[in-house]
Write a protein that holds these residues in place. Sequence first.
Motif, PDB file in Angstrom:
ATOM      1  N   GLN A 113      23.658   1.949  -9.928  1.00  0.00           N
ATOM      2  CA  GLN A 113      24.078   2.850 -10.993  1.00  0.00           C
ATOM      3  C   GLN A 113      25.237   2.235 -11.775  1.00  0.00           C
ATOM      4  OE1 GLN A 113      26.160   6.505  -9.388  1.00  0.00           O
ATOM      5  NE2 GLN A 113      25.509   5.559  -7.464  1.00  0.00           N
ATOM      6  N   ASP A 114      25.585   2.889 -12.864  1.00  0.00           N
ATOM      7  CA  ASP A 114      26.675   2.429 -13.715  1.00  0.00           C
ATOM      8  C   ASP A 114      28.021   2.842 -13.120  1.00  0.00           C
ATOM      9  OD1 ASP A 114      25.161   1.339 -15.955  1.00  0.00           O
ATOM     10  OD2 ASP A 114      24.580   3.412 -16.364  1.00  0.00           O
ATOM     11  N   PHE A 115      28.967   1.918 -13.208  1.00  0.00           N
ATOM     12  CA  PHE A 115      30.355   2.173 -12.833  1.00  0.00           C
ATOM     13  C   PHE A 115      31.231   1.767 -14.003  1.00  0.00           C
ATOM     14  CE2 PHE A 115      28.133   1.724  -8.877  1.00  0.00           C
ATOM     15  CZ  PHE A 115      28.729   2.636  -8.032  1.00  0.00           C
ATOM     16  N   TYR A 116      32.331   2.484 -14.171  1.00  0.00           N
ATOM     17  CA  TYR A 116      33.302   2.185 -15.228  1.00  0.00           C
ATOM     18  C   TYR A 116      34.682   2.108 -14.591  1.00  0.00           C
ATOM     19  CZ  TYR A 116      29.446   3.519 -18.207  1.00  0.00           C
ATOM     20  OH  TYR A 116      28.198   3.577 -18.796  1.00  0.00           O
ATOM     21  N   VAL A 117      35.490   1.176 -15.058  1.00  0.00           N
ATOM     22  CA  VAL A 117      36.815   0.984 -14.480  1.00  0.00           C
ATOM     23  C   VAL A 117      37.858   0.964 -15.588  1.00  0.00           C
ATOM     24  CG1 VAL A 117      38.301  -0.631 -13.217  1.00  0.00           C
ATOM     25  CG2 VAL A 117      35.952  -0.246 -12.454  1.00  0.00           C
ATOM     26  N   ASP A 118      38.963   1.665 -15.334  1.00  0.00           N
ATOM     27  CA  ASP A 118      40.136   1.642 -16.215  1.00  0.00           C
ATOM     28  C   ASP A 118      41.263   0.950 -15.460  1.00  0.00           C
ATOM     29  OD1 ASP A 118      38.644   3.326 -17.902  1.00  0.00           O
ATOM     30  OD2 ASP A 118      39.567   5.132 -17.062  1.00  0.00           O
ATOM     31  N   LEU A 119      41.999   0.103 -16.181  1.00  0.00           N
ATOM     32  CA  LEU A 119      43.158  -0.569 -15.610  1.00  0.00           C
ATOM     33  C   LEU A 119      44.412  -0.157 -16.356  1.00  0.00           C
ATOM     34  CD1 LEU A 119      41.896  -4.276 -15.393  1.00  0.00           C
ATOM     35  CD2 LEU A 119      41.806  -2.521 -13.603  1.00  0.00           C
ATOM     36  N   GLU A 120      45.485   0.008 -15.620  1.00  0.00           N
ATOM     37  CA  GLU A 120      46.808   0.173 -16.212  1.00  0.00           C
ATOM     38  C   GLU A 120      47.739  -0.743 -15.429  1.00  0.00           C
ATOM     39  OE1 GLU A 120      49.839   3.707 -16.272  1.00  0.00           O
ATOM     40  OE2 GLU A 120      48.345   3.949 -17.868  1.00  0.00           O
ATOM     41  N   ILE A 121      48.300  -1.713 -16.146  1.00  0.00           N
ATOM     42  CA  ILE A 121      49.090  -2.755 -15.507  1.00  0.00           C
ATOM     43  C   ILE A 121      50.502  -2.737 -16.080  1.00  0.00           C
ATOM     44  CG2 ILE A 121      49.310  -5.245 -15.200  1.00  0.00           C
ATOM     45  CD1 ILE A 121      46.186  -5.261 -15.417  1.00  0.00           C
ATOM     46  N   ALA A 122      51.483  -2.553 -15.204  1.00  0.00           N
ATOM     47  CA  ALA A 122      52.889  -2.537 -15.618  1.00  0.00           C
ATOM     48  C   ALA A 122      53.506  -3.896 -15.323  1.00  0.00           C
ATOM     49  CB  ALA A 122      53.647  -1.449 -14.866  1.00  0.00           C
ATOM     50  N   LEU A 123      54.146  -4.454 -16.347  1.00  0.00           N
ATOM     51  CA  LEU A 123      54.819  -5.738 -16.226  1.00  0.00           C
ATOM     52  C   LEU A 123      55.770  -5.903 -17.394  1.00  0.00           C
ATOM     53  CD1 LEU A 123      52.447  -8.622 -17.346  1.00  0.00           C
ATOM     54  CD2 LEU A 123      52.002  -6.230 -17.796  1.00  0.00           C
ATOM     55  N   ASP A 124      56.601  -6.905 -17.329  1.00  0.00           N
ATOM     56  CA  ASP A 124      57.542  -7.185 -18.407  1.00  0.00           C
ATOM     57  C   ASP A 124      56.849  -8.043 -19.458  1.00  0.00           C
ATOM     58  OD1 ASP A 124      59.610  -7.894 -20.076  1.00  0.00           O
ATOM     59  OD2 ASP A 124      60.877  -8.730 -18.503  1.00  0.00           O
ATOM     60  N   LEU A 125      56.675  -7.490 -20.652  1.00  0.00           N
ATOM     61  CA  LEU A 125      56.028  -8.202 -21.750  1.00  0.00           C
ATOM     62  C   LEU A 125      57.020  -8.640 -22.826  1.00  0.00           C
ATOM     63  CD1 LEU A 125      52.819  -6.002 -22.126  1.00  0.00           C
ATOM     64  CD2 LEU A 125      52.980  -8.303 -21.149  1.00  0.00           C
ATOM     65  N   SER A 126      58.308  -8.629 -22.499  1.00  0.00           N
ATOM     66  CA  SER A 126      59.306  -8.973 -23.516  1.00  0.00           C
ATOM     67  C   SER A 126      59.135 -10.401 -24.022  1.00  0.00           C
ATOM     68  CB  SER A 126      60.722  -8.740 -22.987  1.00  0.00           C
ATOM     69  OG  SER A 126      60.951  -9.474 -21.809  1.00  0.00           O
ATOM     70  N   LYS A 127      58.843 -11.338 -23.148  1.00  0.00           N
ATOM     71  CA  LYS A 127      58.657 -12.729 -23.583  1.00  0.00           C
ATOM     72  C   LYS A 127      57.435 -12.855 -24.494  1.00  0.00           C
ATOM     73  CE  LYS A 127      58.738 -17.467 -21.926  1.00  0.00           C
ATOM     74  NZ  LYS A 127      58.765 -18.355 -20.757  1.00  0.00           N
ATOM     75  N   ALA A 128      56.320 -12.259 -24.104  1.00  0.00           N
ATOM     76  CA  ALA A 128      55.103 -12.320 -24.917  1.00  0.00           C
ATOM     77  C   ALA A 128      55.300 -11.635 -26.269  1.00  0.00           C
ATOM     78  CB  ALA A 128      53.934 -11.679 -24.176  1.00  0.00           C
ATOM     79  N   SER A 129      56.115 -10.592 -26.294  1.00  0.00           N
ATOM     80  CA  SER A 129      56.320  -9.857 -27.553  1.00  0.00           C
ATOM     81  C   SER A 129      57.118 -10.667 -28.569  1.00  0.00           C
ATOM     82  CB  SER A 129      56.999  -8.511 -27.291  1.00  0.00           C
ATOM     83  OG  SER A 129      58.341  -8.691 -26.906  1.00  0.00           O
ATOM     84  N   THR A 130      57.803 -11.692 -28.107  1.00  0.00           N
ATOM     85  CA  THR A 130      58.529 -12.550 -29.045  1.00  0.00           C
ATOM     86  C   THR A 130      57.865 -13.910 -29.235  1.00  0.00           C
ATOM     87  OG1 THR A 130      60.013 -13.311 -27.297  1.00  0.00           O
ATOM     88  CG2 THR A 130      60.748 -11.439 -28.628  1.00  0.00           C
ATOM     89  N   SER A 131      57.241 -14.448 -28.178  1.00  0.00           N
ATOM     90  CA  SER A 131      56.648 -15.791 -28.271  1.00  0.00           C
ATOM     91  C   SER A 131      55.289 -15.800 -28.967  1.00  0.00           C
ATOM     92  CB  SER A 131      56.475 -16.387 -26.873  1.00  0.00           C
ATOM     93  OG  SER A 131      55.402 -15.750 -26.187  1.00  0.00           O
ATOM     94  N   ASP A 132      54.546 -14.694 -28.861  1.00  0.00           N
ATOM     95  CA  ASP A 132      53.184 -14.620 -29.408  1.00  0.00           C
ATOM     96  C   ASP A 132      52.281 -15.666 -28.760  1.00  0.00           C
ATOM     97  OD1 ASP A 132      51.260 -13.413 -31.041  1.00  0.00           O
ATOM     98  OD2 ASP A 132      51.588 -14.839 -32.679  1.00  0.00           O
ATOM     99  N   ASP A 133      52.495 -15.924 -27.459  1.00  0.00           N
ATOM    100  CA  ASP A 133      51.767 -16.955 -26.736  1.00  0.00           C
ATOM    101  C   ASP A 133      51.046 -16.331 -25.539  1.00  0.00           C
ATOM    102  OD1 ASP A 133      50.949 -19.212 -25.229  1.00  0.00           O
ATOM    103  OD2 ASP A 133      52.690 -20.358 -25.906  1.00  0.00           O
TER     104      ASP A 133
END
Length: 118
Positions: free
Chosen positions: A27-47
């Motif tokens: 049968q069909d299964f669906y999965v939702d993810l919620e991942i908490a982490l520090d994204l401050s570096k990615a928010s400035t580096s765009d990498d």
Amino acid sequence: MSDVISIKGIHGFGYHGVFDHEAKNGQDFYVDLEIALDLSKASTSDDLKDTIDYGALADLVVEEITGARVQLIEKLAGRIADRIKASHQQIERVSVTVHKPKAPVSAEVADIAVTISR
């Protein structure tokens, strides 16, 4: 403070369940993810190297849904959470919700889901 990555509705066809017909028919299964982490570096580096590859996360989930059979969606959710946490040390918390909308119960329900957090 944690930032959050959310991915909702990752779909896969699997053979999980307590009953023989679930193992046979799947049968069909669906999965939702919620991942908490520090994204401050990615928010400035765009990498991409400063965040987590969303496609790789989705692929991991599909591998688990379509992989080895388990009886309980609690086990499936736990396996997914543990794999994600083990492969990404920067994650502070991961919540995995497994939806089994066609779960074989006698009542009419729109969805049955289990959420596991690590």
